[in-house]
Motif scaffolding. Structure first.
Motif, PDB file in Angstrom:
ATOM      1  N   ILE A  18       0.846  -1.197   0.000  1.00 41.90           N
ATOM      2  CA  ILE A  18       0.000   0.000   0.000  1.00 41.90           C
ATOM      3  C   ILE A  18       0.878   1.241   0.000  1.00 41.90           C
ATOM      4  CG2 ILE A  18      -1.760   1.304   1.243  1.00 41.90           C
ATOM      5  CD1 ILE A  18      -2.765  -1.344   2.402  1.00 41.90           C
ATOM      6  N   SER A  19       0.824   2.028  -1.085  1.00 40.04           N
ATOM      7  CA  SER A  19       1.620   3.253  -1.133  1.00 40.04           C
ATOM      8  C   SER A  19       1.122   4.223  -0.062  1.00 40.04           C
ATOM      9  CB  SER A  19       1.547   3.890  -2.521  1.00 40.04           C
ATOM     10  OG  SER A  19       0.215   4.144  -2.891  1.00 40.04           O
ATOM     11  N   GLY A  20       2.070   4.858   0.593  1.00 44.05           N
ATOM     12  CA  GLY A  20       1.757   5.753   1.705  1.00 44.05           C
ATOM     13  C   GLY A  20       2.168   5.174   3.051  1.00 44.05           C
TER      14      GLY A  20
ATOM     15  N   LEU B 274       5.164   5.385 -10.398  1.00 42.21           N
ATOM     16  CA  LEU B 274       4.142   6.435 -10.309  1.00 42.21           C
ATOM     17  C   LEU B 274       3.112   6.107  -9.232  1.00 42.21           C
ATOM     18  CD1 LEU B 274       3.592   7.048 -14.118  1.00 42.21           C
ATOM     19  CD2 LEU B 274       4.484   8.729 -12.497  1.00 42.21           C
ATOM     20  N   MET B 275       2.662   4.859  -9.211  1.00 39.44           N
ATOM     21  CA  MET B 275       1.695   4.440  -8.194  1.00 39.44           C
ATOM     22  C   MET B 275       2.268   4.625  -6.794  1.00 39.44           C
ATOM     23  SD  MET B 275       0.223   0.967  -9.948  1.00 39.44           S
ATOM     24  CE  MET B 275      -0.904   1.015 -11.349  1.00 39.44           C
ATOM     25  N   LYS B 276       3.549   4.328  -6.648  1.00 38.40           N
ATOM     26  CA  LYS B 276       4.222   4.475  -5.360  1.00 38.40           C
ATOM     27  C   LYS B 276       4.205   5.932  -4.895  1.00 38.40           C
ATOM     28  CE  LYS B 276       8.767   3.540  -3.328  1.00 38.40           C
ATOM     29  NZ  LYS B 276      10.133   3.032  -3.594  1.00 38.40           N
TER      30      LYS B 276
ATOM     31  N   TYR C  57       3.042   8.086  -1.253  1.00 32.57           N
ATOM     32  CA  TYR C  57       1.761   8.674  -0.867  1.00 32.57           C
ATOM     33  C   TYR C  57       0.613   7.745  -1.252  1.00 32.57           C
ATOM     34  CZ  TYR C  57       4.674  12.877  -0.721  1.00 32.57           C
ATOM     35  OH  TYR C  57       5.664  13.779  -0.449  1.00 32.57           O
ATOM     36  N   PRO C  58      -0.551   7.902  -0.625  1.00 33.46           N
ATOM     37  CA  PRO C  58      -1.701   7.048  -0.964  1.00 33.46           C
ATOM     38  C   PRO C  58      -2.147   7.248  -2.411  1.00 33.46           C
ATOM     39  CG  PRO C  58      -2.070   8.229   1.103  1.00 33.46           C
ATOM     40  CD  PRO C  58      -0.855   8.831   0.484  1.00 33.46           C
TER      41      PRO C  58
ATOM     42  N   LEU D  70      -1.873  -4.952  -7.308  1.00 29.00           N
ATOM     43  CA  LEU D  70      -1.442  -4.985  -5.905  1.00 29.00           C
ATOM     44  C   LEU D  70      -1.345  -3.577  -5.330  1.00 29.00           C
ATOM     45  CD1 LEU D  70       1.406  -7.663  -5.626  1.00 29.00           C
ATOM     46  CD2 LEU D  70      -0.737  -7.623  -4.344  1.00 29.00           C
ATOM     47  N   TYR D  71      -1.012  -2.607  -6.181  1.00 31.99           N
ATOM     48  CA  TYR D  71      -0.756  -1.242  -5.729  1.00 31.99           C
ATOM     49  C   TYR D  71      -1.897  -0.288  -6.069  1.00 31.99           C
ATOM     50  CZ  TYR D  71       3.581  -3.783  -6.072  1.00 31.99           C
ATOM     51  OH  TYR D  71       4.527  -4.776  -5.967  1.00 31.99           O
TER      52      TYR D  71
END
Length: 390
Positions: free
Chosen positions: A69-71, A195-197, A170-171, A230-231
């Motif tokens: 989960i980014s963030g 980018l998703m991260k 970031y989320p 997943l992200y």
């Protein structure tokens, strides 16, 4: 030790000032979505500095989704206990250390609740004293085998010995939306992940040239995006028919220029689609100097056709670094499947590494490409790749 809480840390979001609440809210939503199958065995407590998940039964709880989960910068499995005296802390701390494996230890207490009558140093010394008297463990303040961390808060004390790294950033959705130009190769999936991260919600566009390209490429893209689910739970893939445009480009372009003209047309199409979707930026998996179309001169010639920002997350990455990340996110083996995309199906002898803008413009004046671009946009096929729910 029976854990009953997970402490989730934000990392970079601590710098967000007035926007911090919005970022934390988005992160909490993302956590709930990823832990949907476990909502009956945990409760969430969202605070300004951490998010706490109180678990009814840790053995039935799968915390591995938190690593994607980014963030989330890091998280720890912890035990929360009510504490009234120093003796309580000493006993719990001793029990925690006793269950761990190792020869050396360190105690690191943080007294966040300043009303607790004992200082962090007093807590550290009291627990360490009991461990030294009752075990063969030695103190190592620099590189201990066992690091017992304790947070003293107003609602109790939190004990933990391990910290698990998240992917940071970031989320998803907190930093905007972007349209990613996705090929069937190694690079663009890695750029999408990066980018998703950073909290960007990514939609993807792919240029397809049947019958020269096969359905295997589309299947490959879907499999790649399922890994990237997943992200980001839902990813829109827009498949643009590119055959007529590509055939015309190779018909009218002199040697060395077809790739540059093709990339210019792709960026025109991506810009039209982005504007239609109210997306304000484009992205690509280009890395400086990796191939002829990715020299600075080529990128300048390509960029001329759009006024949208173009984000290139891999600009300074070398191929080895990109491959390492692709293996980590499990897209590498899919990307190397032997299905050619529209960038590789036509042989292009001696591609220009320093294409001239004036020459690009003259070549494009040889045909009216706007109707072909409009036709391609009208015939886009949209595919939605969604995360499987628990």
């Amino acid at each position: 030790m029976e854990y009953n809480v997970i402490i989730i840390r934000f990392g970079e979001m601590s710098t967000k000032g007035k926007n911090r609440k919005d970022f934390i809210f988005k992160l909490a939503k993302s956590i709930k979505r990823n832990l949907l199958g476990f909502n009956k065995i945990y409760t969430m407590d969202v605070r300004h500095d951490h998010i706490y998940l109180y678990i009814n039964n840790i053995e039935e709880f799968d915390y591995t989704p938190l690593t994607n989960i980014s963030g989330i910068n890091s998280f720890s499995l912890a035990k929360k206990v009510e504490v009234f005296e120093l003796e309580d802390l000493v006993n719990y701390g001793f029990d925690f250390i006793k269950e761990e494996n190792g020869n050396t230890f360190k105690v690191h207490a943080r007294r966040i609740d300043k009303s607790f009558p004992y200082s962090s140093d007093e807590i550290n010394r009291a627990i360490a004293s009991k461990v030294l008297k009752n075990t063969t463990l030695k103190v190592d303040v620099h590189n201990p085998d066992i690091l017992l961390s304790i947070e003293i808060r107003s609602d109790g004390a939190y004990f933990f010995t391990k910290t698990i790294k998240g992917i940071g950033g970031y989320p998803i959705g907190s930093t905007g939306r972007i349209l990613m130009m996705l090929s069937g190769g190694i690079d663009s999936p890695v750029a999408t992940y990066l980018l998703m991260k950073r909290g960007v919600e990514v939609s993807c566009v792919h240029f397809s040239s049947p019958p020269y390209t096969s359905q295997g490429v589309i299947i490959k893209l879907k499999d790649i995006l399922e890994k990237l689910n997943l992200y980001q739970e839902k990813i829109n893939l827009y498949i643009v028919p590119f055959t007529k445009i590509q055939e015309k480009i190779y018909e009218i372009s002199p040697e060395g220029y077809p790739i540059t003209i093709m990339r210019r047309m792709m960026y025109r199409l991506a810009s039209k689609l982005a504007n239609k979707l109210h997306i304000v930026a484009l992205a690509a998996g280009e890395s400086i100097g990796q191939v002829a179309s990715q020299t600075l001169e080529s990128l300048r010639a390509i960029n001329e056709v759009t006024n949208l920002p173009i984000i290139r997350p891999l600009s300074t990455y070398d191929k080895i670094q990109i491959i390492d990340i692709s293996k980590k996110i499990e897209t590498y083996d899919i990307s190397i499947r032997p299905y050619e995309d529209c960038c590789t199906i036509f042989t292009n002898k001696n591609p220009k590494t320093k294409p001239h803008l004036e020459e690009c413009r003259k070549i494009e004046e040889k045909f009216d490409f706007e109707p072909l671009l409009d036709e391609a946009i009208e015939n886009i096929n949209k595919v939605v790749i969604e995360q499987e729910t628990n």
